[in-house]
Motif scaffolding. Structure first.
Motif, PDB file in Angstrom:
ATOM      1  N   GLU A 316       0.829  -1.217   0.000  1.00 61.97           N
ATOM      2  CA  GLU A 316       0.000   0.000   0.000  1.00 61.97           C
ATOM      3  C   GLU A 316       0.856   1.257   0.000  1.00 61.97           C
ATOM      4  OE1 GLU A 316      -3.570  -0.941   2.880  1.00 61.97           O
ATOM      5  OE2 GLU A 316      -1.876  -2.311   3.151  1.00 61.97           O
ATOM      6  N   THR A 318       3.859   1.536  -1.325  1.00 65.45           N
ATOM      7  CA  THR A 318       4.415   1.671  -2.672  1.00 65.45           C
ATOM      8  C   THR A 318       3.403   2.306  -3.618  1.00 65.45           C
ATOM      9  OG1 THR A 318       5.773  -0.300  -2.306  1.00 65.45           O
ATOM     10  CG2 THR A 318       5.443   0.401  -4.587  1.00 65.45           C
ATOM     11  N   ARG A 319       2.192   1.802  -3.567  1.00 68.06           N
ATOM     12  CA  ARG A 319       1.151   2.330  -4.450  1.00 68.06           C
ATOM     13  C   ARG A 319       0.817   3.787  -4.123  1.00 68.06           C
ATOM     14  NH1 ARG A 319      -0.576   2.640  -9.365  1.00 68.06           N
ATOM     15  NH2 ARG A 319      -2.846   2.742  -9.614  1.00 68.06           N
ATOM     16  N   GLU A 322       3.538   6.036  -5.451  1.00 64.48           N
ATOM     17  CA  GLU A 322       3.466   6.116  -6.919  1.00 64.48           C
ATOM     18  C   GLU A 322       2.403   7.111  -7.354  1.00 64.48           C
ATOM     19  OE1 GLU A 322       4.724   2.079  -9.208  1.00 64.48           O
ATOM     20  OE2 GLU A 322       2.917   1.919  -7.968  1.00 64.48           O
ATOM     21  N   LYS A 345      10.095  -1.752  -4.195  1.00 66.99           N
ATOM     22  CA  LYS A 345       9.794  -2.890  -5.080  1.00 66.99           C
ATOM     23  C   LYS A 345      10.919  -3.921  -5.078  1.00 66.99           C
ATOM     24  CE  LYS A 345       6.594  -0.542  -8.208  1.00 66.99           C
ATOM     25  NZ  LYS A 345       6.331  -0.096  -9.598  1.00 66.99           N
TER      26      LYS A 345
END
Length: 348
Positions: A316, A318-319, A322, A345
């Motif tokens: 979550e 990472t997203r 982004e 990642k």
């Protein structure tokens, strides 16, 4: 505050249920003589014993609710009167409409009273230090807020002025863990309201106190102003000064109660940042771009050293980075978020 907190006798509370004195005595197990002494007295809560009150709350509908509402109402009335005498008016509509527990809001009002009275003593430091934490800090934020309908005071200007005046006087008192926390909390709230680094709060005192107070000022100003250069200067300061980095790493987990608040500002070697992860994700979504840069460049890398799993929320995180990074106009923020995303990642 609802009218339910208005003083009512025991007979008034039970009247709508059709209960008489004997009924109350029978259901509660109290002697009728005890119920008789309380029956028509609007101040019965001040006279009843703790054990008798527990019996009444457990057996008579409405007693527990009334007791809570009356206690809150009584404390609020006293605070409204005392704050009014100091030139501060409480916005009762904002207090009623807040989603923060009213007890915490009353605690914040009491803190405001101590501050505006200039009570520079250890009791004040200890009291203000208790606002280190997400929920109590939200209540204190409402106290200082200038937002109509949200701020607990119709005009907090005198509170802000009093905070600036009180802080250096607290600073001259004997060093203590509570005084460090209190100074951080005061400087944070003032900087958040003013949107600038308050010069009067920049004391030259050694060690952790300087570092922690600087963090309070920087975070408050950063949240309010969105100053990217300030976030970058803070990052460089942490890179150069180990004690600053150590306090930065300590702050989030203790604020979010993932770690125990410790007077030596240390954390256990193994720590799950579950609550901290929730807060960081919330802040990535809701705070300004400069603050997101601070998270991506400064705090999150520190947090990953302590908990590589980031409370089980790596995917979550990472997203979120982004998505948020892609929306940032400044190239430094986009690149910092992208670099951190690549690192995340690569983690197992």
């Amino acid at each position: 505050m609802t009218a339910d907190g208005e003083p009512k006798s025991l007979s008034e509370i039970t009247r709508d249920m059709g209960l008489n004195m004997s009924d109350v005595a029978a259901f509660s197990g109290l002697d009728e003589s005890t119920v008789f002494r309380l029956w028509d007295n609007a101040e019965w809560l001040d006279r009843v014993s703790g054990r008798s009150l527990q019996s009444l709350m457990a057996s008579i509908p409405g007693i527990a609710e009334y007791s809570r509402a009356h206690a809150i109402r009584k404390r609020l009335d006293g605070l409204v009167s005392d704050l009014g005498a100091e030139g501060l008016a409480v916005d009762l509509d904002a207090l009623d409409g807040s989603a923060v527990p009213q007890q915490l809001l009353l605690n914040a009002l009491e803190a405001g009273l101590r501050i505006v009275r200039g009570e520079a003593n250890q009791r004040t430091s200890s009291f203000i230090a208790r606002f280190w934490g997400r929920e109590p800090d939200t209540a204190l934020e409402a106290l200082y807020s200038t937002e109509r309908g949200h701020g607990l005071l119709t005009d907090p200007a005198k509170l802000v002025e009093s905070s600036v005046e009180l802080a250096p006087r607290l600073n001259r008192k004997t060093y203590s863990f509570h005084s460090i926390l209190a100074l951080n909390i005061l400087t944070h709230q003032v900087s958040k309201v003013t949107g600038s680094l308050e010069a009067d709060l920049g004391f030259e005192v050694p060690g952790r106190q300087t570092a922690f107070m600087m963090r309070g000022v920087v975070m408050g100003s950063l949240i309010s102003s969105g100053d990217l250069d300030l976030a970058e200067r803070y990052r460089r300061e942490l890179d150069a000064t180990p004690v600053y980095a150590a306090l930065e790493e300590w702050s989030f987990p203790t604020y979010m109660r993932d770690g125990r608040i410790s007077s030596d500002f240390t954390l256990p070697s193994s720590l799950s940042l579950r609550n901290t992860a929730n807060e960081v994700l919330r802040e990535i979504a809701g705070y300004n771009d400069a603050y997101v840069y601070y998270l991506a460049s400064t705090y999150i890398p520190l947090a990953l050293k302590r908990d590589p799993a980031f409370g089980g929320r790596l995917a979550e995180l990472t997203r979120a980075l982004e998505l948020r990074g892609a929306d940032c106009e400044d190239r430094r923020i986009r690149e910092t978020c992208s670099t951190l995303v690549r690192r995340l990642k690569e983690l197992p």
